[in-house]
Design an enzyme around this catalytic site. Structure first.
Site, short mmCIF file in Angstrom:
data_model
loop_
_atom_site.label_atom_id
_atom_site.label_comp_id
_atom_site.label_asym_id
_atom_site.label_seq_id
_atom_site.Cartn_x
_atom_site.Cartn_y
_atom_site.Cartn_z
N SER A 1 -12.74 -1.74 -1.73
CA SER A 1 -13.57 -2.78 -1.12
C SER A 1 -14.87 -2.24 -0.55
O SER A 1 -15.77 -3.01 -0.22
CB SER A 1 -12.77 -3.53 -0.05
N THR B 1 -6.02 0.25 -1.34
CA THR B 1 -4.85 1.11 -1.15
C THR B 1 -3.57 0.39 -1.51
O THR B 1 -2.61 1.00 -1.99
CB THR B 1 -4.81 1.59 0.32
N THR C 1 -8.73 -2.30 2.54
CA THR C 1 -8.85 -2.61 3.97
C THR C 1 -10.24 -2.34 4.54
O THR C 1 -10.59 -2.87 5.59
CB THR C 1 -7.82 -1.82 4.80
N ASP C 2 -11.04 -1.49 3.84
CA ASP C 2 -12.32 -1.07 4.43
C ASP C 2 -13.20 -2.26 4.83
O ASP C 2 -13.80 -2.26 5.90
CB ASP C 2 -13.12 -0.21 3.44
N1 GLU Z 1 -11.39 2.42 0.54
C1 GLU Z 1 -10.43 1.63 -0.12
C2 GLU Z 1 -10.71 0.14 0.03
O1 GLU Z 1 -11.19 -0.36 1.01
C3 GLU Z 1 -9.03 1.91 0.29
C4 GLU Z 1 -8.76 1.65 1.75
C5 GLU Z 1 -7.61 0.73 1.93
O2 GLU Z 1 -7.40 -0.20 1.16
O3 GLU Z 1 -6.89 0.91 2.91
O4 GLU Z 1 -10.41 -0.55 -0.88
#
Ligand code: GLU
Length: 330
Positions: A62, A15, A95-96
């Site tokens: 991720s 994100t 963040t995942d």
């Molecule tokens: N699902 C994506 C990831 O983990 C976006 C979530 C995020 O980065 O907050 O890369």
């Protein structure tokens, strides 16, 4: 004159590299589209005492990260940290699964130089995006001498977390990251303030090195619920060398799943009893007679990170006592 720290910022997607159609899109947007150079233009890094260098290692969410991605990140960061003219590394990450990558680095990097993994819950294009401040803070933390020897850190929402403890605990809020014993410190006005140190062994005090690791053994996670069938456990255990059983409560195991898990052990699978609650300690020989069944108890680690630790442990030993010690040491 203040000496400037040389910091490398690695882009991997997420994100923090996302873009929405409108500023109101805090949840609906495209991930992993902005390059790390573009993301860096959103922060006033001229006000930090750093020389920045950016590199794009990956460009993907991720949730797609396999063990090979972990190894690729670990090897690249190891190479960078070995260079005398680099003082710290920041990794912009989705963040995942930030907790898995950060914990893997925490356990396998052979350096005292600061490494900070950072993400955001809103893309840089959204109103009140947390991306610029999180990235700015991450660079400030990586550049600061007080971060030396802390292992791998995760910076988000003004907080500095140790990679060992942090988990993503919310699907959309800015306050998404939680460490069960609290953060190590905070970042305010571009300056880290620490209040504690990581107590468990990391980086130089572990036997694992990202620079030399070959492959990682298959370790899977089984999430328990009342209607979980033995056939499901058997199917997952069939391909695994290790199994994290995310049991209910304090690592409870349903009566009809005890034999399938014991059979997995008989076939050479290492079974770790953990908890799906996301908090608390699973005590060896507590809810189940672990030693009699040749099972391991996770201590306090969440299943996602217990998987990282068991993979690493299995690269060194298959001895049950040694493996149990690993869960109590790292
Ligand atoms: N699902 C994506 C990831 O983990 C976006 C979530 C995020 O980065 O907050 O890369």
């Amino acid at each position: 004159m203040i000496e400037k720290a040389n910091i490398v910022v690695i882009g991997t997607g997420g994100t923090i590299a996302g873009q929405g159609k409108a500023a109101s899109n805090t949840s609906a947007y495209m991930c992993s589209v902005l390059g790390i150079d573009d993301i860096l233009t959103t922060i006033p890094h001229a006000s930090l005492p750093v020389n920045l260098r950016a590199e794009q290692l990956l460009q993907t969410g991720s949730e797609n990260f396999t063990n090979e991605h972990l190894l690729a990140i670990g090897k690249r960061v190891s190479t960078l940290l070995a260079q005398d003219d680099i003082d710290g590394v920041v990794i912009a990450h989705g963040t995942d699964t930030i907790e898995e990558t950060a914990y893997f680095l925490h356990l396998t990097l052979k350096s005292r130089k600061p490494v900070v993994v950072v993400g955001s819950m809103r893309p840089p294009s959204a109103m009140s995006s947390d991306a610029p401040l999180n990235l700015y803070d991450a660079i400030a933390v990586a550049a600061h001498p007080s971060s030396i020897g802390m292992g791998t850190l995760v910076v988000a929402n003004d907080e500095i977390h140790t990679a060992r403890d942090v988990v993503k605990s919310n699907s959309f809020k800015i306050e998404a990251f939680r460490s069960p014993y609290g953060p190590l410190g905070y970042v305010i006005d571009g300056r880290p303030r620490y209040y504690r140190h990581p107590a468990r062994a990391h980086t130089l005090a572990t036997p694992w090195s990202a620079g030399t690791l070959g492959s990682l053994p298959a370790v899977d996670i089984v999430y328990a619920y009342g209607a979980l069938e033995p056939a499901t456990v058997n199917a997952i255990a069939a391909r695994a060398q290790g199994l994290i059983f995310a049991g209910t409560g304090n690592g409870s195991v349903a009566a009809h799943l005890i034999e399938p898990l014991r059979n997995a052990v008989r076939r050479g699978v290492h079974v770790v009893r953990a908890s799906r609650t996301g908090n608390g300690i699973v005590v060896q020989n507590g809810a189940q007679p672990d030693e009699a069944y040749s099972w391991l108890a996770v201590d306090d680690q969440v299943p996602s990170k217990a998987r990282i630790l068991l993979m690493l442990a299995l690269t060194q030993s298959r001895d049950l006592q040694v493996l149990q010690t690993v869960f109590e040491r790292y």
